[in-house]
Scaffold this active site. Structure first.
Site, PDB file in Angstrom:
ATOM      1  N   CYS A  87       1.036  -1.168  -0.032  1.00  0.00           N
ATOM      2  CA  CYS A  87       0.001  -0.053  -0.050  1.00  0.00           C
ATOM      3  C   CYS A  87       0.883   1.206   0.151  1.00  0.00           C
ATOM      4  O   CYS A  87       1.457   1.610  -0.822  1.00  0.00           O
ATOM      5  CB  CYS A  87      -1.082   0.196   1.135  1.00  0.00           C
ATOM      6  SG  CYS A  87      -2.119   1.016   0.872  1.00  0.00           S
ATOM      7  N   HIS A 177      -3.826  -4.947   0.613  1.00  0.00           N
ATOM      8  CA  HIS A 177      -3.486  -5.458   1.859  1.00  0.00           C
ATOM      9  C   HIS A 177      -4.041  -6.810   1.912  1.00  0.00           C
ATOM     10  O   HIS A 177      -4.738  -7.370   1.233  1.00  0.00           O
ATOM     11  CB  HIS A 177      -4.100  -4.870   2.884  1.00  0.00           C
ATOM     12  CG  HIS A 177      -3.826  -3.318   3.033  1.00  0.00           C
ATOM     13  ND1 HIS A 177      -2.665  -2.919   3.919  1.00  0.00           N
ATOM     14  CD2 HIS A 177      -4.388  -2.133   2.544  1.00  0.00           C
ATOM     15  CE1 HIS A 177      -2.543  -1.476   3.837  1.00  0.00           C
ATOM     16  NE2 HIS A 177      -3.602  -0.847   3.007  1.00  0.00           N
ATOM     17  N   GLU A 179      -2.350  -8.293   4.898  1.00  0.00           N
ATOM     18  CA  GLU A 179      -1.928  -8.633   6.294  1.00  0.00           C
ATOM     19  C   GLU A 179      -2.848  -8.523   7.309  1.00  0.00           C
ATOM     20  O   GLU A 179      -2.643  -8.937   8.517  1.00  0.00           O
ATOM     21  CB  GLU A 179      -0.736  -7.696   6.299  1.00  0.00           C
ATOM     22  CG  GLU A 179      -1.027  -6.262   6.764  1.00  0.00           C
ATOM     23  CD  GLU A 179      -1.237  -5.616   5.592  1.00  0.00           C
ATOM     24  OE1 GLU A 179      -1.539  -4.302   5.705  1.00  0.00           O
ATOM     25  OE2 GLU A 179      -1.404  -6.135   4.624  1.00  0.00           O
TER      26      GLU A 179
END
Length: 239
Positions: A87, A177, A179
């Site tokens: 990101c 993303h 995570e």
């Protein structure tokens, strides 16, 4: 095998990605910019690099803490050190390697979404094996406007032309993303009314949709993390 982990904001820790990388055999050396942790000038003491996201804008010249991160990403790119930039990290990577970023002209991309693998992903050592359209979490107000010379696009979607790219043989940028935890995305929705408003949903709906895809995120992106760890392991073996 030591992985330097740069955390620009504690709102976006390595979370599940950190767990997957640790399970794959990497030792994580986390540097939290919110806490004033120093960012090394080079990666001589590490075998790879992970740079995460945060609410800072890659276009904000007053965000002085991001300067050393760009410099480190430039060094990692020049040396082709296994790198994963997520990101904000991906935007800083693009800038550091000679590309540019901009505020998204169509507004933020926020929430659970899909990206599509590009043809180049089929032979990429990290992206190979991904589904054609894997689930991801998007949460960005800026985007890559111009890729660095030689960059290879690995994923895109109708909303964003550059969702993932590679520089050299081992340096990766992900605009999305992988995570996150449901608690993280719920907090982001609570604290980003502009981003949530762009979805046409309310914060609770954005959070619920994000939570629903987290099992699929783990199924797809945990093996991806393992393949990235193998790149780090291969570099460590040649040092």
């Amino acid at each position: 095998m030591r992985l330097l982990v740069v955390v620009p904001s504690d709102t976006d820790p390595p979370a599940r990605l950190g767990e997957w990388l640790t399970a794959a055999g990497l030792e994580l050396d986390e540097r939290h910019l919110d806490a004033g942790d120093p960012v090394p000038a080079d990666l001589s003491a590490h075998d790879g690099l992970l740079v995460l996201g945060g609410p800072q804008s890659s276009l904000d010249d007053t965000a002085a803490e991001l300067g050393p991160v760009r410099e480190l990403l430039a060094r990692a790119t020049a040396d082709d050190v296994p790198t994963l930039a997520i990101c904000l990290g991906a935007q800083l990577l693009a800038q550091a390697a000679g590309g540019s970023t901009r505020v998204r002209p169509d507004g933020p991309e926020v929430g659970a979404t899909l990206v599509a693998r590009r043809d180049a992903a089929e032979t990429d050592p990290v992206f190979t094996g991904l589904p054609l359209s894997p689930d991801v979490i998007a949460w960005h107000h800026d985007e890559v406007e111009r890729l660095p010379q030689g960059a290879v696009v690995l994923a895109a979607n109708p909303v964003c032309d550059v969702q993932a790219f590679r520089l050299g043989s081992a340096v990766y940028g992900l605009q999305f993303h992988v995570e996150t935890t449901p608690a993280m995305t719920a907090s982001w929705a609570e604290h980003d009314p502009v981003g949530v408003a762009a979805t046409g949903l309310d914060a609770a709906e954005v959070s619920a949709q994000a939570e629903a895809v987290h099992p699929d995120l783990e199924q797809v992106w945990s093996p991806f993390a393992g393949r990235f760890a193998e790149l780090v392991r291969s570099r460590a073996a040649t040092r």
